[in-house]
Design an enzyme around this catalytic site. Sequence first.
Site, short mmCIF file in Angstrom:
data_model
loop_
_atom_site.label_atom_id
_atom_site.label_comp_id
_atom_site.label_asym_id
_atom_site.label_seq_id
_atom_site.Cartn_x
_atom_site.Cartn_y
_atom_site.Cartn_z
N CYS A 1 2.39 -1.04 -2.88
CA CYS A 1 1.37 0.02 -2.86
C CYS A 1 0.13 -0.38 -2.07
O CYS A 1 -1.00 -0.06 -2.45
CB CYS A 1 1.00 0.38 -4.29
N LYS B 1 4.07 -4.15 10.32
CA LYS B 1 3.82 -5.24 11.26
C LYS B 1 2.67 -6.09 10.73
O LYS B 1 1.85 -5.56 9.97
CB LYS B 1 3.52 -4.71 12.66
#
Lengths: 369, 369
Positions: free
Chosen positions: A21, A110
């Site tokens: 989250c 990323k």
Amino acid sequence: MSSAAVPDQSPRPVRFGILGCAAIARKLARAMLLAPGAAVAAVGSRSEVKARLFAADNGLDVATTRLHGSYDALLDDPDIDAVYMPLPTSLHVRWATAAAARGKHVLLEKPTALCAADLDTILAACDTAGVQFMDSTMWMHHPRTAKMRETVDNKDAIGDIRTINSVFSFRANEDFLQNDIRVKPGLDALGALGDAGWYCIRAILWAVDYELPKTVIALRDPVKNQAGVLLACGATLYWSDGKTATFSCSFLTNLTMDITLVGTNGTVYVTDFVIPYEEKSAEFQVASKSNFAELHVGWDPLPSKHVVATDLPQEALMVQEFARLVQNIRDAGGKPEGKWPAITRKTQLVLDAVKASIDKGSAPVEVAS
Amino acid sequence: MSSAAVPDQSPRPVRFGILGCAAIARKLARAMLLAPGAAVAAVGSRSEVKARLFAADNGLDVATTRLHGSYDALLDDPDIDAVYMPLPTSLHVRWATAAAARGKHVLLEKPTALCAADLDTILAACDTAGVQFMDSTMWMHHPRTAKMRETVDNKDAIGDIRTINSVFSFRANEDFLQNDIRVKPGLDALGALGDAGWYCIRAILWAVDYELPKTVIALRDPVKNQAGVLLACGATLYWSDGKTATFSCSFLTNLTMDITLVGTNGTVYVTDFVIPYEEKSAEFQVASKSNFAELHVGWDPLPSKHVVATDLPQEALMVQEFARLVQNIRDAGGKPEGKWPAITRKTQLVLDAVKASIDKGSAPVEVAS
């Protein structure tokens, strides 16, 4: 013929599980709500309370979204097709390979890994499982990027790109510099290089159609925090044909996202390439076959500005594209699209070389392949 | 009281002699016609015919402009106050010192010298003669530059500049690459570094208020012609406080003139810094205290665009400023303004270091002072 008589031909949505989250997951949850072909089926967190809060805070239907109190529980959910994984980089190998092993397609934040060898472990797991891999580099999916691709590919307009400059920085506040995962050696150990530098490297590779540079030399005097995590750095990339690209990335300077491509025939400028200034449209500037006006008192022709509108934000377009690839595999017996893992890997190879050059005091480092 | 009864209080114009009829001199002749306080009194060339043609072609009054068939004859003309000297760089020491020795103020084209030692000879001659020296870097005099100075000096808006990128290139045609003085080792031996690189270095120094970098490292793979003259090159400049600047200059890529200044609080962008796109006004863009919008789907605040109008072109403003300094010396017993030779010298010192690093295969070179 009433429309009710026509069976629904649109493919079943791809059911995403959000694994973790993190703040960035909020943006992706919204993207999954906006993207055709995608649905948030489940949220997994280290606690079910956190997963429930996340769902409630982000407009997910708490009645229908399954909430899991562990990452394993999410991955064991048989009714999700794909996971979006915004975990700290140090956890990627473990959880991305676990997801692939359970047959889940992987949309990975990323930087995808701490090094190319780790990424290769993830990609091998995806390959073995026959699942789609894509990194979450959103700007790749903006229609402006496609329009810029057309421009750059127009050899008459731009010619051969010879010089590239890119900067991505933002000014982190004290809380970030003390507590964010991106300054913690055990979490996102690549710091500013992995976070902001990732985008510069990707943009540079994008600009040269993913031709790997031969050699990388880091700029001197990178800035590190006390734990040794990079807060600011840069590098120059050298190709064997003489092209060069220089980038700088930083947590310590004003929000800046620019890339300048200088070709033999034309120049392309963007100053908001990672996140466009505004969601509905984005610009870039092209100067092609620019000359001096008579007596060199101006330019002729003048550069032109290109505005590209988009109905969906770039992250929703990314989710849509990922979902399309997953549907092709799930519903039509297709194979994973190899383009996405390939460009992830090249980005990571250059990132590795930059890191190695930094670690060697700005010595030249050959880029692996 | 009739206006005829009021004596004219405006100072006598500075009488310029143009020494050499290079293409760039056409732009300066026009500037001298436009600039208040300046007049073209004479043109000197290696032949009087060329001087006459130049005068006729450039709107000078052939009846009143004195035409000299040699550089010496121009310098011996007692009725000129100052010379503008657009000669090949290799001739600067000889003719600029000769001008100074005859008491002429010197407006010298860039690059001012082949090396800082040569420049020092010129500056010493000017100093001894008490004449004003200024290099002909026109963009310094555009009101946009003054406005950008204000912006950069506003620490709240921009903060400390940490990263600078600059590119100046233009795509030379075959004739230029074969025949222009800027590709000839005996004339402008510094090639693209002296011509285009000069502007990048000056802009970088301007941006940091002329603080010299400590170390310079040339980019690898400079391009040279068969005679060894630089056609494309670049360098990264390092300051002792960790600031860095990278520039690229080239005769081989599309016309590009950009500088990006990234500060802790703000970013400044210009894409036409040397010669504005249009003569009447020029722009720059500032992003200050930029943040991401909610969910990182845009920027808040957005960058702002600044447009600066000018009544006179920048080269006329340069001539006007030079004339003002000359009038102060000639008419009011003032001293030469030391700022201009000082920044010329710093530009040349950095240029020397870049050249030395290129000659040493991109080894680090300390900047002299």
